[in-house]
Design a protein around this motif. Structure first.
Motif, PDB file in Angstrom:
ATOM      1  N   LEU A   1       3.110   9.883   3.600  1.00  0.00           N
ATOM      2  CA  LEU A   1       1.880   9.012   3.377  1.00  0.00           C
ATOM      3  C   LEU A   1       1.981   7.831   3.624  1.00  0.00           C
ATOM      4  CD1 LEU A   1       0.347  11.342   0.796  1.00  0.00           C
ATOM      5  CD2 LEU A   1      -0.105  11.591   3.084  1.00  0.00           C
ATOM      6  N   GLY A   2       3.163   7.177   2.988  1.00  0.00           N
ATOM      7  CA  GLY A   2       3.454   5.782   3.066  1.00  0.00           C
ATOM      8  C   GLY A   2       5.082   5.644   2.820  1.00  0.00           C
ATOM      9  N   ARG A   3       5.571   4.646   3.075  1.00  0.00           N
ATOM     10  CA  ARG A   3       7.095   4.512   3.086  1.00  0.00           C
ATOM     11  C   ARG A   3       7.554   4.472   1.654  1.00  0.00           C
ATOM     12  NH1 ARG A   3      10.334   1.940   6.767  1.00  0.00           N
ATOM     13  NH2 ARG A   3      11.248   0.457   5.146  1.00  0.00           N
ATOM     14  N   TYR A   4       6.684   4.374   0.573  1.00  0.00           N
ATOM     15  CA  TYR A   4       6.905   4.334  -0.705  1.00  0.00           C
ATOM     16  C   TYR A   4       5.982   5.224  -1.637  1.00  0.00           C
ATOM     17  CZ  TYR A   4      10.204   0.621   0.104  1.00  0.00           C
ATOM     18  OH  TYR A   4      11.151  -0.197   0.460  1.00  0.00           O
ATOM     19  N   TYR A   5       6.464   6.115  -2.453  1.00  0.00           N
ATOM     20  CA  TYR A   5       5.763   6.969  -3.201  1.00  0.00           C
ATOM     21  C   TYR A   5       5.791   6.441  -4.430  1.00  0.00           C
ATOM     22  CZ  TYR A   5       4.968  10.663   0.025  1.00  0.00           C
ATOM     23  OH  TYR A   5       4.473  11.549   1.132  1.00  0.00           O
ATOM     24  N   LEU A   6       4.579   6.084  -5.357  1.00  0.00           N
ATOM     25  CA  LEU A   6       4.607   5.863  -6.770  1.00  0.00           C
ATOM     26  C   LEU A   6       3.988   6.901  -7.720  1.00  0.00           C
ATOM     27  CD1 LEU A   6       4.504   3.743  -9.231  1.00  0.00           C
ATOM     28  CD2 LEU A   6       2.082   3.157  -8.282  1.00  0.00           C
TER      29      LEU A   6
ATOM     30  N   TYR B   1      11.787 -11.862 -13.656  1.00  0.00           N
ATOM     31  CA  TYR B   1      10.482 -11.261 -12.849  1.00  0.00           C
ATOM     32  C   TYR B   1       9.119 -11.686 -13.021  1.00  0.00           C
ATOM     33  CZ  TYR B   1      14.029  -7.573 -11.843  1.00  0.00           C
ATOM     34  OH  TYR B   1      14.901  -6.832 -11.251  1.00  0.00           O
ATOM     35  N   GLN B   2       8.406 -12.219 -11.849  1.00  0.00           N
ATOM     36  CA  GLN B   2       7.284 -12.633 -12.108  1.00  0.00           C
ATOM     37  C   GLN B   2       6.065 -11.783 -11.423  1.00  0.00           C
ATOM     38  OE1 GLN B   2       6.901 -17.039 -10.833  1.00  0.00           O
ATOM     39  NE2 GLN B   2       5.124 -16.594  -9.619  1.00  0.00           N
ATOM     40  N   TYR B   3       4.814 -11.727 -12.271  1.00  0.00           N
ATOM     41  CA  TYR B   3       3.950 -10.931 -11.886  1.00  0.00           C
ATOM     42  C   TYR B   3       3.382 -11.247 -10.473  1.00  0.00           C
ATOM     43  CZ  TYR B   3      -1.036  -9.622 -11.734  1.00  0.00           C
ATOM     44  OH  TYR B   3      -2.186  -8.779 -11.452  1.00  0.00           O
ATOM     45  N   VAL B   4       3.145 -10.202  -9.579  1.00  0.00           N
ATOM     46  CA  VAL B   4       2.638 -10.476  -8.368  1.00  0.00           C
ATOM     47  C   VAL B   4       1.028  -9.879  -8.114  1.00  0.00           C
ATOM     48  CG1 VAL B   4       2.862  -9.808  -5.901  1.00  0.00           C
ATOM     49  CG2 VAL B   4       4.995 -10.304  -7.155  1.00  0.00           C
ATOM     50  N   ARG B   5       0.932  -8.672  -8.643  1.00  0.00           N
ATOM     51  CA  ARG B   5      -0.387  -7.884  -8.435  1.00  0.00           C
ATOM     52  C   ARG B   5      -0.271  -6.958  -9.167  1.00  0.00           C
ATOM     53  NH1 ARG B   5      -0.018  -6.985  -2.647  1.00  0.00           N
ATOM     54  NH2 ARG B   5      -2.433  -6.910  -2.786  1.00  0.00           N
ATOM     55  N   ASP B   6      -1.625  -6.434  -9.719  1.00  0.00           N
ATOM     56  CA  ASP B   6      -1.791  -5.022 -10.118  1.00  0.00           C
ATOM     57  C   ASP B   6      -1.445  -4.101  -9.176  1.00  0.00           C
ATOM     58  OD1 ASP B   6      -2.798  -6.332 -12.215  1.00  0.00           O
ATOM     59  OD2 ASP B   6      -4.186  -4.548 -12.514  1.00  0.00           O
ATOM     60  N   ALA B   7      -0.848  -2.842  -9.429  1.00  0.00           N
ATOM     61  CA  ALA B   7      -0.436  -1.984  -8.347  1.00  0.00           C
ATOM     62  C   ALA B   7      -1.551  -1.217  -7.484  1.00  0.00           C
ATOM     63  CB  ALA B   7       0.352  -0.615  -9.096  1.00  0.00           C
ATOM     64  N   PHE B   8      -2.696  -1.142  -8.054  1.00  0.00           N
ATOM     65  CA  PHE B   8      -3.898  -0.962  -7.388  1.00  0.00           C
ATOM     66  C   PHE B   8      -4.959  -1.779  -7.165  1.00  0.00           C
ATOM     67  CE2 PHE B   8      -1.795   2.910  -9.771  1.00  0.00           C
ATOM     68  CZ  PHE B   8      -1.879   3.636  -8.658  1.00  0.00           C
TER      69      PHE B   8
ATOM     70  N   TYR C   1       0.593   5.790  -2.773  1.00  0.00           N
ATOM     71  CA  TYR C   1       1.757   5.559  -1.857  1.00  0.00           C
ATOM     72  C   TYR C   1       1.320   4.044  -1.148  1.00  0.00           C
ATOM     73  CZ  TYR C   1      -2.428   7.477   0.820  1.00  0.00           C
ATOM     74  OH  TYR C   1      -3.543   7.790   1.553  1.00  0.00           O
ATOM     75  N   ALA C   2       2.381   3.698  -0.589  1.00  0.00           N
ATOM     76  CA  ALA C   2       2.132   2.308   0.168  1.00  0.00           C
ATOM     77  C   ALA C   2       3.259   2.157   1.263  1.00  0.00           C
ATOM     78  CB  ALA C   2       2.212   1.227  -0.824  1.00  0.00           C
ATOM     79  N   ASP C   3       3.151   1.153   2.029  1.00  0.00           N
ATOM     80  CA  ASP C   3       4.327   1.122   3.159  1.00  0.00           C
ATOM     81  C   ASP C   3       5.100  -0.189   2.758  1.00  0.00           C
ATOM     82  OD1 ASP C   3       3.560   2.875   4.796  1.00  0.00           O
ATOM     83  OD2 ASP C   3       2.130   1.743   5.650  1.00  0.00           O
ATOM     84  N   ARG C   4       4.774  -0.930   1.643  1.00  0.00           N
ATOM     85  CA  ARG C   4       5.565  -1.981   0.887  1.00  0.00           C
ATOM     86  C   ARG C   4       5.730  -1.459  -0.403  1.00  0.00           C
ATOM     87  NH1 ARG C   4       3.709  -7.887   1.327  1.00  0.00           N
ATOM     88  NH2 ARG C   4       1.824  -6.926   0.147  1.00  0.00           N
ATOM     89  N   LEU C   5       6.943  -1.980  -1.015  1.00  0.00           N
ATOM     90  CA  LEU C   5       7.217  -1.491  -2.523  1.00  0.00           C
ATOM     91  C   LEU C   5       6.183  -2.478  -3.179  1.00  0.00           C
ATOM     92  CD1 LEU C   5      10.739  -1.048  -3.857  1.00  0.00           C
ATOM     93  CD2 LEU C   5       8.865  -2.256  -5.328  1.00  0.00           C
ATOM     94  N   GLU C   6       5.648  -3.695  -2.806  1.00  0.00           N
ATOM     95  CA  GLU C   6       5.008  -4.486  -3.690  1.00  0.00           C
ATOM     96  C   GLU C   6       3.534  -3.773  -3.604  1.00  0.00           C
ATOM     97  OE1 GLU C   6       3.441  -8.945  -2.521  1.00  0.00           O
ATOM     98  OE2 GLU C   6       5.609  -8.657  -2.747  1.00  0.00           O
ATOM     99  N   GLY C   7       3.198  -3.035  -2.673  1.00  0.00           N
ATOM    100  CA  GLY C   7       1.794  -2.429  -2.864  1.00  0.00           C
ATOM    101  C   GLY C   7       1.040  -3.455  -2.022  1.00  0.00           C
ATOM    102  N   PRO C   8      -0.489  -3.157  -2.091  1.00  0.00           N
ATOM    103  CA  PRO C   8      -1.101  -2.314  -3.261  1.00  0.00           C
ATOM    104  C   PRO C   8      -1.005  -0.919  -2.716  1.00  0.00           C
ATOM    105  CG  PRO C   8      -2.771  -3.514  -1.776  1.00  0.00           C
ATOM    106  CD  PRO C   8      -1.413  -3.981  -1.405  1.00  0.00           C
TER     107      PRO C   8
END
Length: 333
Positions: A82-87, A47-54, A102-109
């Motif tokens: 609120l979004g497709r994914y709840y964190l 797994y490779q870092y993509v971004r901070d969640a926020f 929440y976000a519409d992509r699992l990747e966020g933000p």
């Protein structure tokens, strides 16, 4: 394997790992930095870092740290989301508080929910110093979300919701009195997974501070027919830290692959580890390091949670020293 000396450590220094001196930068330039190459056990991906969640500072952040991500796709379960994914996540130190983004992509933000925390330390059954470590499952038979969390460190609780935001009926389900020789029982994750001979539909894996050495914080497990009640707990550890040359392990996540079951969890070295436990939770085959920190993780990766979006596998995790952590998103490569 050379084993480190074993013994208990304080809660504030638990799992800080070998944090780098100073504060590591977390800018966009680090997004392309590769995870150090290693052969991941059992054929799991790197797994490779993509971004901070926020992408921006949080409104509710009373202690300057937040931990224990749990992400759930809700788009196929409820309407008006609120979004497709709840964190779900939380600070740890008092007052804590179970939070939602929440976000519409699992990747966020991810966007912070405006009315956090969704559960605070004033509970129907008790007022506690803090609540933390949220984990949510969708229970299809009841069409409800079950939220598991701890408060205090020796009690794990469950609450339920039909919309994933407003939770009620908070109920204690696990405490140290139910697991012999423990002084903490927390950081629980729950999964729909039957085990032969248990008559169960759900299992729980959690950290217990064990008074019997070697090692201190270990992984225990329990089972339930419905995820809400009837919980039973094994008296002995499922996974012990000495098999990894450690003193403390915590925050396990159940993974299925190769026709068997594994736990991914973090250790006081700052790394994540992988152990095969078998489909009947009757094995303990330590397989070594699962994931290592990169520079922006500041010496520690912890509390992994996993999901797939559009065929791409992701891992959300804590990064940084214990009680000074943030949540990051990594992608399988």
């Amino acid at each position: 394997m050379t084993r480190a000396p074993e013994g208990s450590i304080s809660r504030r220094t638990l799992l800080r790992g070998a944090a780098a001196a100073g504060v590591a930068a977390t800018g966009a330039g680090l997004a392309a930095m590769p995870t150090p190459a290693l052969a991941v056990p059992a054929g799991f991906p790197n797994y490779q870092y993509v971004r901070d969640a926020f992408a921006s500072p949080l409104r509710y952040n009373p202690t300057g740290e937040f931990i224990f991500p749990c992400v759930r796709g809700v788009y196929d379960k409820i309407s008006g989301y609120l979004g497709r994914y709840y964190l779900y996540y939380a600070p740890h130190d008092a007052p804590g508080g179970i939070c939602l983004a929440y976000a519409d992509r699992l990747e966020g933000p991810y966007t912070e929910y405006a009315n956090n925390p969704i559960i605070d330390r004033v509970l129907p059954t008790a007022t506690v110093s803090h609540v933390s470590s949220p984990h949510v499952v969708w229970d299809a038979p009841t069409q409800q979300f079950y939220l598991y969390f701890h408060g205090e460190n020796y009690t794990t609780r469950v609450a339920r919701s039909t919309d994933g935001i407003h939770f009620t009926d908070e109920t204690p389900i696990l405490s140290t009195r139910l697991v012999p020789n423990t002084t903490e029982t927390s950081y629980a994750r729950v999964f729909e997974n039957s085990v032969a001979g248990k008559g169960n539909r759900y299992v729980m894996v959690f950290m217990g501070l064990h008074t019997i050495g070697p090692g201190a914080r270990k992984i225990f497990w329990g089972w339930s027919p419905n995820g809400w009640s009837g919980w039973q707990f094994a008296p002995d550890p499922l996974v012990s830290p000495s098999g990894d040359g450690l003193t403390d392990i915590s925050a396990p996540h159940l993974l299925k692959r190769n026709g068997t079951a594994y736990l991914a969890y973090h250790g006081n070295s700052g790394n994540m580890y992988l152990t095969e436990i078998g489909n009947n939770f009757d094995r303990e085959v330590h397989l070594g390091v699962f994931h290592r920190p990169i520079a922006s993780d500041n010496g520690r990766v912890a509390a992994p949670a996993f999901g797939t979006d559009g065929g791409v596998q992701y891992m959300l995790y804590e990064a940084g020293p214990r009680l000074d952590a943030r949540i990051c998103v990594a992608r399988a490569v």
